[in-house]
Design an enzyme around this catalytic site. Structure first.
Site, PDB file in Angstrom:
ATOM      1  N   CYS A 170      12.248  37.117 -13.034  1.00 44.01           N
ATOM      2  CA  CYS A 170      13.046  38.020 -12.203  1.00 44.01           C
ATOM      3  C   CYS A 170      14.428  38.296 -12.781  1.00 44.01           C
ATOM      4  CB  CYS A 170      13.150  37.466 -10.791  1.00 44.01           C
ATOM      5  SG  CYS A 170      11.538  37.353 -10.020  1.00 44.01           S
TER       6      CYS A 170
ATOM      7  N   HIS B  21      18.767  41.258  -7.301  1.00 46.93           N
ATOM      8  CA  HIS B  21      17.313  41.129  -7.419  1.00 46.93           C
ATOM      9  C   HIS B  21      16.739  41.060  -6.003  1.00 46.93           C
ATOM     10  CE1 HIS B  21      13.359  39.866  -8.362  1.00 46.93           C
ATOM     11  NE2 HIS B  21      13.515  38.646  -7.893  1.00 46.93           N
TER      12      HIS B  21
ATOM     13  N   ASN C 244       9.040  42.589  -4.082  1.00 42.57           N
ATOM     14  CA  ASN C 244       9.631  42.015  -5.283  1.00 42.57           C
ATOM     15  C   ASN C 244       8.853  42.528  -6.504  1.00 42.57           C
ATOM     16  OD1 ASN C 244      10.499  40.411  -7.383  1.00 42.57           O
ATOM     17  ND2 ASN C 244      10.412  38.487  -6.242  1.00 42.57           N
TER      18      ASN C 244
HETATM   19  O1  UT7 Z   1      11.861  36.313  -7.262  1.00 46.09           O
HETATM   20  C1  UT7 Z   1      11.764  35.072  -7.863  1.00 46.09           C
HETATM   21  C2  UT7 Z   1      12.341  33.985  -7.054  1.00 46.09           C
HETATM   22  N1  UT7 Z   1      11.617  33.820  -5.841  1.00 46.09           N
HETATM   23  C3  UT7 Z   1      12.281  33.726  -4.688  1.00 46.09           C
HETATM   24  O2  UT7 Z   1      13.479  33.848  -4.686  1.00 46.09           O
HETATM   25  C4  UT7 Z   1      11.484  33.424  -3.439  1.00 46.09           C
HETATM   26  C5  UT7 Z   1      12.151  32.329  -2.684  1.00 46.09           C
HETATM   27  N2  UT7 Z   1      11.435  31.919  -1.500  1.00 46.09           N
HETATM   28  C6  UT7 Z   1      11.299  32.710  -0.397  1.00 46.09           C
HETATM   29  O3  UT7 Z   1      11.718  33.836  -0.389  1.00 46.09           O
HETATM   30  C7  UT7 Z   1      10.711  32.091   0.842  1.00 46.09           C
HETATM   31  O4  UT7 Z   1      10.586  30.707   0.657  1.00 46.09           O
HETATM   32  C8  UT7 Z   1       9.308  32.658   1.246  1.00 46.09           C
HETATM   33  C9  UT7 Z   1       9.497  34.078   1.753  1.00 46.09           C
HETATM   34  C10 UT7 Z   1       8.390  32.655   0.033  1.00 46.09           C
HETATM   35  C11 UT7 Z   1       8.711  31.824   2.378  1.00 46.09           C
HETATM   36  O5  UT7 Z   1       9.603  31.769   3.465  1.00 46.09           O
HETATM   37  P1  UT7 Z   1       9.987  30.372   4.139  1.00 46.09           P
HETATM   38  O6  UT7 Z   1      10.868  30.674   5.264  1.00 46.09           O
HETATM   39  O7  UT7 Z   1      10.538  29.494   3.053  1.00 46.09           O
HETATM   40  O8  UT7 Z   1       8.588  29.859   4.655  1.00 46.09           O
HETATM   41  P2  UT7 Z   1       7.829  28.498   4.302  1.00 46.09           P
HETATM   42  O9  UT7 Z   1       7.269  28.581   2.943  1.00 46.09           O
HETATM   43  O10 UT7 Z   1       8.704  27.353   4.657  1.00 46.09           O
HETATM   44  O11 UT7 Z   1       6.647  28.578   5.359  1.00 46.09           O
HETATM   45  C12 UT7 Z   1       6.888  28.468   6.756  1.00 46.09           C
HETATM   46  C13 UT7 Z   1       5.566  28.558   7.495  1.00 46.09           C
HETATM   47  C14 UT7 Z   1       4.502  27.621   6.942  1.00 46.09           C
HETATM   48  O12 UT7 Z   1       3.726  27.160   8.019  1.00 46.09           O
HETATM   49  P3  UT7 Z   1       3.959  25.695   8.642  1.00 46.09           P
HETATM   50  O13 UT7 Z   1       3.733  24.747   7.511  1.00 46.09           O
HETATM   51  O14 UT7 Z   1       5.367  25.695   9.141  1.00 46.09           O
HETATM   52  O15 UT7 Z   1       2.937  25.630   9.716  1.00 46.09           O
HETATM   53  C15 UT7 Z   1       3.663  28.510   6.074  1.00 46.09           C
HETATM   54  O16 UT7 Z   1       2.339  28.045   5.935  1.00 46.09           O
HETATM   55  O17 UT7 Z   1       5.031  29.868   7.356  1.00 46.09           O
HETATM   56  C16 UT7 Z   1       3.697  29.794   6.846  1.00 46.09           C
HETATM   57  N3  UT7 Z   1       3.441  30.958   6.012  1.00 46.09           N
HETATM   58  C17 UT7 Z   1       3.040  32.136   6.511  1.00 46.09           C
HETATM   59  N4  UT7 Z   1       2.758  32.543   7.761  1.00 46.09           N
HETATM   60  C18 UT7 Z   1       2.380  33.823   7.947  1.00 46.09           C
HETATM   61  C19 UT7 Z   1       3.599  31.096   4.678  1.00 46.09           C
HETATM   62  N5  UT7 Z   1       3.283  32.337   4.290  1.00 46.09           N
HETATM   63  C20 UT7 Z   1       2.941  33.006   5.415  1.00 46.09           C
HETATM   64  C21 UT7 Z   1       2.527  34.327   5.660  1.00 46.09           C
HETATM   65  N6  UT7 Z   1       2.272  34.687   6.921  1.00 46.09           N
HETATM   66  N7  UT7 Z   1       2.409  35.234   4.668  1.00 46.09           N
END
Ligand code: UT7
Length: 333
Positions: free
Chosen positions: A114, A254, A284
Site C-alpha cells: 500500500c 492511503h 482499498n
Molecule cells: O492497506 C494495508 C493496510 N491494511 C489496513 O490498514 C487494514 C487495517 N485493519 C482494518 O482496517 C480493520 O482491522 C478491519 C476493517 C480489517 C477489521 O475491522 P475491526 O474493527 O478490526 O474488526 P475485527 O477484525 O476486530 O473483527 C470484529 C468482529 C469479529 O467477530 P468477533 O470475533 O468479535 O465475534 C469478526 O469475525 O467482526 C467480525 N468480522 C465481520 N463481521 C461481518 C470480520 N469481518 C467481518 C465482515 N462482516 N466482513
C-alpha cells in the site's frame, strides 16, 4: 536542483461495481458492518480474465499522455508500483512500455504494497532531481481481486481494482516534491502477506489447497500499527517543514480504513473537509489509492497548494510526502 513536480494525473477504473449488497450474498457480512468498520460502500472489479494489472496501468498512463498532450516516445522511464503484477517477470512496467509504444523509456516494478505509490514517487523523483530524466511516469495499479479469497469475509470486503498514474517533470520554481519520509519494518511481515507463489512456497497443489495464493491479513493487528505509523510520519513531515494544519490544503491518505484516516487527520490538526476520501466508492486499491485521489480532486487543486500524502501497508511499509502542487487543476479538467 529542480524539484520533481506532478504535471498530469490519469486514471482507470473498471466499470463493474461490487457493492456491499453483492457481498452480503457471497459471505456472512452486512452493509452496516462494512460501512461502519471501514467506510466502504462499493469497489470496482476487473472481471475479464484476459485483462490484468498492466491493462489498467496502460489505460491510466494513456490518460496522462492525453491530458499532458505528449507522445509516448517522450517518456524517459516508467515505474509501476504493484503487488499484483501480471506475472513475476517480465515486469508490468515492461508490458506498459510496449503497450504505450514508449520506445525511449526503461522501467521497472516496485513492490511496497500500500506504500507502493509513495515509494515509487520518491524513487522516480530522484531521476528528475539529478537531471537524468525530464519525463517519468509513476503508476500505482493493482488487480486485488486476483489475490482475494471471496469466501473470507475478513479480507474480500476491503479491496478493489484500479490504477492511476502521474507524470513527473522538473520544476525550477519551487513546486513539486519538497520532502518525503520512507519507512520499512519487516519484523511483522507475516500479519499482512501472500505466502504462496514465490521462491519460499512455489505453486503446488498443496499451496493451492492451503489457500496460500490469497492475501492474508490479521486486520486488528495491522490496524493498530497503521494508525500509529501513518499519523506519526504525517505529523513528522509537517513538523520538519514548519507546516501547521492551516498550511495544508489537503491530506491525501492511503484508503484502507476511514478510521485510520480520521486518526491521521486529527494528529495533523486538520478537519475532514481537507482530506481526500474516495474509499467509499473504490475500497482499498493498494498502490492506486493515492493517485486515484489526486485524479478525483484534480479540478480543485491550485498551483502552490500544500499536499501531504501518507500511506501504510504490508511489509510493513509506510511513509509520507510533502508536495507543493504545480498547476491549476481546473485548467485541465
Ligand atoms: O492497506 C494495508 C493496510 N491494511 C489496513 O490498514 C487494514 C487495517 N485493519 C482494518 O482496517 C480493520 O482491522 C478491519 C476493517 C480489517 C477489521 O475491522 P475491526 O474493527 O478490526 O474488526 P475485527 O477484525 O476486530 O473483527 C470484529 C468482529 C469479529 O467477530 P468477533 O470475533 O468479535 O465475534 C469478526 O469475525 O467482526 C467480525 N468480522 C465481520 N463481521 C461481518 C470480520 N469481518 C467481518 C465482515 N462482516 N466482513
Amino acid at each position: 536542483m529542480p524539484r520533481a513536480a506532478i504535471t498530469a494525473v490519469g486514471h482507470f477504473l473498471p466499470e463493474e461495481r461490487l457493492t456491499n449488497a453483492d457481498l452480503e450474498a457471497m459471505v456472512e457480512t452486512s452493509d452496516e458492518w462494512i460501512r461502519s468498520r471501514t467506510g466502504i460502500r462499493e469497489r470496482r472489479i476487473l472481471r475479464d480474465p484476459a485483462k490484468a494489472t498492466s491493462y489498467m496501468a496502460t489505460e491510466a498512463a494513456r490518460d496522462v499522455l492525453r491530458k499532458r498532450g505528449i507522445r509516448a516516445d517522450e517518456i524517459d522511464a516508467i515505474v509501476v508500483a504493484t503487488v499484483t503484477p501480471d506475472m513475476f517477470f517480465p515486469s508490468t512496467a515492461a508490458l506498459v512500455q510496449a503497450n504505450l509504444g514508449a520506445s525511449n523509456a526503461w522501467g521497472f516494478d516496485l513492490s511496497a504494497a500500500c506504500s507502493g505509490f509513495l515509494f515509487a514517487l520518491s524513487t522516480a523523483a530522484r531521476f528528475i532531481e539529478c537531471g537524468k530524466h525530464s519525463k517519468v511516469l509513476v503508476i500505482g495499479a493493482d488487480k486485488m481481486s486476483s489475490i482475494l479469497d471471496f469466501t473470507d469475509r475478513t479480507t474480500c470486503i476491503l479491496f478493489g481494482d484500479g490504477a492511476a498514474a502521474v507524470l513527473l517533470e522538473p520544476d525550477e520554481s519551487g513546486h513539486g516534491l519538497v520532502d518525503s519520509i520512507e519507512r520499512t519494518d519487516g519484523s511483522n511481515w507475516s500479519i499482512l502477506c501472500m505466502l504462496g507463489g514465490g521462491s519460499l512456497h512455489p505453486p503446488t497443489h498443496e499451496t493451492v489447497d492451503r489457500n496460500l495464493h490469497f492475501l492474508h491479513q490479521e486486520g486488528q493487528h495491522v490496524f493498530r500499527y497503521a494508525v500509529q505509523g501513518m499519523a506519526d510520519v504525517s505529523a513528522e513531515i509537517m513538523k520538519r517543514n514548519g507546516l501547521t494544519g492551516d498550511d495544508v490544503r489537503f491530506l491525501v491518505p492511503h484508503q484502507a480504513n476511514l478510521r485510520i484516516i480520521d486518526a491521521t487527520a486529527r494528529r495533523m490538526g486538520i478537519g475532514m473537509d481537507k482530506v481526500m476520501l474516495n474509499i467509499e466508492r473504490y475500497g482499498n486499491t493498494t498502490a492506486a489509492t493515492i493517485p486515484l485521489c489526486l485524479a478525483d480532486w484534480e479540478s480543485q487543486l491550485r498551483r502552490g497548494d500544500n499536499l501531504v500524502l501518507a500511506a501504510f501497508g504490508g511489509g510493513f511499509t509506510w511513509g509520507a510526502a510533502y508536495l507543493k502542487w504545480a498547476y491549476d487543476g481546473a485548467d485541465v479538467a
